[in-house]
Motif scaffolding. Sequence first.
Motif, PDB file in Angstrom:
ATOM      1  N   GLU A  22       0.825  -1.191   0.000  1.00 41.17           N
ATOM      2  CA  GLU A  22       0.000   0.000   0.000  1.00 41.17           C
ATOM      3  C   GLU A  22       0.866   1.249   0.000  1.00 41.17           C
ATOM      4  O   GLU A  22       2.049   1.203   0.285  1.00 41.17           O
ATOM      5  N   GLY A  23       0.220   2.389  -0.319  1.00 35.79           N
ATOM      6  CA  GLY A  23       0.954   3.642  -0.315  1.00 35.79           C
ATOM      7  C   GLY A  23       1.211   4.120   1.098  1.00 35.79           C
ATOM      8  O   GLY A  23       0.640   3.622   2.070  1.00 35.79           O
ATOM      9  N   LEU A  24       2.063   5.132   1.224  1.00 30.10           N
ATOM     10  CA  LEU A  24       2.398   5.689   2.530  1.00 30.10           C
ATOM     11  C   LEU A  24       2.456   7.197   2.413  1.00 30.10           C
ATOM     12  O   LEU A  24       3.154   7.739   1.545  1.00 30.10           O
ATOM     13  N   LEU A  25       1.704   7.902   3.244  1.00 30.06           N
ATOM     14  CA  LEU A  25       1.677   9.361   3.259  1.00 30.06           C
ATOM     15  C   LEU A  25       2.388   9.871   4.501  1.00 30.06           C
ATOM     16  O   LEU A  25       2.102   9.422   5.617  1.00 30.06           O
ATOM     17  N   LEU A  26       3.315  10.810   4.310  1.00 27.17           N
ATOM     18  CA  LEU A  26       4.006  11.458   5.427  1.00 27.17           C
ATOM     19  C   LEU A  26       3.444  12.861   5.588  1.00 27.17           C
ATOM     20  O   LEU A  26       3.276  13.589   4.599  1.00 27.17           O
ATOM     21  N   VAL A  27       3.165  13.253   6.819  1.00 24.38           N
ATOM     22  CA  VAL A  27       2.658  14.592   7.104  1.00 24.38           C
ATOM     23  C   VAL A  27       3.561  15.223   8.149  1.00 24.38           C
ATOM     24  O   VAL A  27       3.791  14.647   9.218  1.00 24.38           O
ATOM     25  N   THR A  28       4.102  16.395   7.851  1.00 25.51           N
ATOM     26  CA  THR A  28       4.961  17.111   8.791  1.00 25.51           C
ATOM     27  C   THR A  28       4.437  18.532   8.968  1.00 25.51           C
ATOM     28  O   THR A  28       3.560  18.987   8.256  1.00 25.51           O
ATOM     29  N   GLY A  29       5.012  19.240   9.946  1.00 25.48           N
ATOM     30  CA  GLY A  29       4.589  20.601  10.226  1.00 25.48           C
ATOM     31  C   GLY A  29       3.934  20.697  11.587  1.00 25.48           C
ATOM     32  O   GLY A  29       3.862  21.761  12.193  1.00 25.48           O
ATOM     33  N   ARG A  84      -1.666  24.125  -1.432  1.00 20.43           N
ATOM     34  CA  ARG A  84      -0.510  24.692  -2.125  1.00 20.43           C
ATOM     35  C   ARG A  84       0.468  23.584  -2.529  1.00 20.43           C
ATOM     36  O   ARG A  84       0.756  22.695  -1.752  1.00 20.43           O
ATOM     37  N   LEU A  85       0.900  23.696  -3.744  1.00 19.02           N
ATOM     38  CA  LEU A  85       1.899  22.768  -4.275  1.00 19.02           C
ATOM     39  C   LEU A  85       3.103  23.586  -4.724  1.00 19.02           C
ATOM     40  O   LEU A  85       2.980  24.436  -5.613  1.00 19.02           O
ATOM     41  N   ARG A  86       4.242  23.389  -4.059  1.00 17.96           N
ATOM     42  CA  ARG A  86       5.448  24.175  -4.343  1.00 17.96           C
ATOM     43  C   ARG A  86       5.163  25.675  -4.274  1.00 17.96           C
ATOM     44  O   ARG A  86       5.691  26.467  -5.060  1.00 17.96           O
ATOM     45  N   GLY A  87       4.256  26.082  -3.336  1.00 15.14           N
ATOM     46  CA  GLY A  87       4.003  27.500  -3.110  1.00 15.14           C
ATOM     47  C   GLY A  87       3.036  28.136  -4.080  1.00 15.14           C
ATOM     48  O   GLY A  87       2.745  29.316  -3.990  1.00 15.14           O
ATOM     49  N   GLU A  88       2.452  27.372  -5.038  1.00 16.88           N
ATOM     50  CA  GLU A  88       1.531  27.952  -6.009  1.00 16.88           C
ATOM     51  C   GLU A  88       0.096  27.572  -5.640  1.00 16.88           C
ATOM     52  O   GLU A  88      -0.200  26.420  -5.374  1.00 16.88           O
ATOM     53  N   ARG A  89      -0.849  28.573  -5.659  1.00 14.01           N
ATOM     54  CA  ARG A  89      -2.244  28.293  -5.319  1.00 14.01           C
ATOM     55  C   ARG A  89      -2.886  27.481  -6.445  1.00 14.01           C
ATOM     56  O   ARG A  89      -2.755  27.814  -7.618  1.00 14.01           O
ATOM     57  N   GLU A 102       7.094  14.235  -3.937  1.00 15.59           N
ATOM     58  CA  GLU A 102       6.834  15.652  -4.174  1.00 15.59           C
ATOM     59  C   GLU A 102       5.807  16.139  -3.152  1.00 15.59           C
ATOM     60  O   GLU A 102       4.795  15.484  -2.909  1.00 15.59           O
ATOM     61  N   ALA A 103       6.037  17.306  -2.556  1.00 12.47           N
ATOM     62  CA  ALA A 103       5.208  17.782  -1.455  1.00 12.47           C
ATOM     63  C   ALA A 103       4.117  18.729  -1.930  1.00 12.47           C
ATOM     64  O   ALA A 103       4.288  19.474  -2.891  1.00 12.47           O
ATOM     65  N   PHE A 104       2.966  18.692  -1.235  1.00 10.80           N
ATOM     66  CA  PHE A 104       1.984  19.762  -1.340  1.00 10.80           C
ATOM     67  C   PHE A 104       1.707  20.249   0.074  1.00 10.80           C
ATOM     68  O   PHE A 104       2.006  19.564   1.057  1.00 10.80           O
ATOM     69  N   GLN A 105       1.167  21.443   0.195  1.00 12.53           N
ATOM     70  CA  GLN A 105       1.099  22.098   1.497  1.00 12.53           C
ATOM     71  C   GLN A 105      -0.301  22.617   1.770  1.00 12.53           C
ATOM     72  O   GLN A 105      -0.978  23.148   0.888  1.00 12.53           O
ATOM     73  N   ILE A 106      -0.764  22.450   3.003  1.00  8.88           N
ATOM     74  CA  ILE A 106      -1.993  23.071   3.490  1.00  8.88           C
ATOM     75  C   ILE A 106      -1.631  23.810   4.766  1.00  8.88           C
ATOM     76  O   ILE A 106      -1.332  23.187   5.783  1.00  8.88           O
TER      77      ILE A 106
END
Length: 437
Positions: A22-29, A84-89, A102-106
């Motif tokens: 299965e896939g694995l999601l990492l969440v940081t922050g 946000r993905l690489r700082g772009e809305r 590759e990271a995306f951000q909330i």
Amino acid sequence: MSIDATQTASPQNADHAVARGEGLLLVTGDGVRTFPLLKDEITIGRAPDCDIVIANTALSRRHAMLRLAPSLSVEDLGSRNGTRLRGERLEVGKPVALGVGEAFQIGQLHFVVARARTNADPSTAPQGESLQVSDPTRGAASEFVRELAASAISILILGETGVGKEVLAQTIHDLSNRRGAFVRANCAAMAPSLVESELFGHERAAFTGATERRVGLLEAAQGGTFFLDEVGELPEAIQAKLLRAIEAREITRIGAVSPVALDVRFVAATNRDLAAEVEAGRFRRDLFFRLDGVTLVIPPLRVHRERIGPLAMQFLAAARGGASQALDADLLAKLVAHDWPGNVRELKAVIERAAILAGSGVVTARHVAITKIASGKAKLEPVRPEPPAGDSVERQRIIEALDACAGNQTRAAKLLGISRATLVTKLAIHRIQRPRK
């Protein structure tokens, strides 16, 4: 399936998820959390009916949709915060393609799909993608690497020889704020008969020759980071004991009765394909999963040729006492064109030798010759001048030291009281064939 992400997912659950492909999601922050990705479409938000529930005010009740099929993508579901993905809305309702790693951000939360789903059978060796770190130094560490460093998660570092795996391990320790020491164990350099004593320590009279109690490397890393370099070289019996130490967070010295509690962060590295080693039965599957909390891969230098020039100037400045140095344009062109099978370590050795051969003069391309080998690829070799007069005694000492150490350059250098890099340079100057050790 609903996953309550208000607490960090247990390592055991993550291990089983990866084992099933299965896939694995990492969440940081907000700490570091790992979640198995069990479906092709996964909702992320604060609402209890989301597939991944994270109680963080940066998230809306239903904030984002992560899709694993037919391709990896993320979609903003209409949150006021925006994804946000690489700082772009991102445009609401429009999926945006992602790459594994590759990271995306909330808000302040960073999300990375560390592994894509596969159809792997549980009996097969672990598969998956990993996160890449192009520059392992502290100054170049990304925000995600900094957050990983601040967590307690185990990290496995992969990469070819000489890419800087130990540098990255040291960087992770430096950024972790752990107060204990950074302790390195080179699994390939330890004698098989002494590995257990080196790692776990022993009590006085535990075996013949044990004249006093000895604290092992694991115990010496209390409160700090324990770095297992070339972990793929560990004997199978020691792998079992190491697994027990990681799981129970305690060790027992050889000859001791009571265990010692262990407060250690584990970082391991290897240039081997550890998944293939598991498949071949040479490395324990359960230990692999314990060490592989997150995998960081350092790509070879030839993949990032833009780093060659700055690194060469850095090494040249260090070889000449820290003064700022410029590189001859012709030399720089030759350096960038080379594939560097030994990566950063090889580049450093070449520049240091070139600086010695150039003396106090300008280092140019004539100090680093390029020849062709059978494969047609370019190979850099230092120009070898005649040995300085009167150095026959030094040359003989080097030969004798290598003979005494069975060709092991690291041990010979120690015997001579010089660094390994200096020994390699002297081998070139004295025209001594370099051993393959």
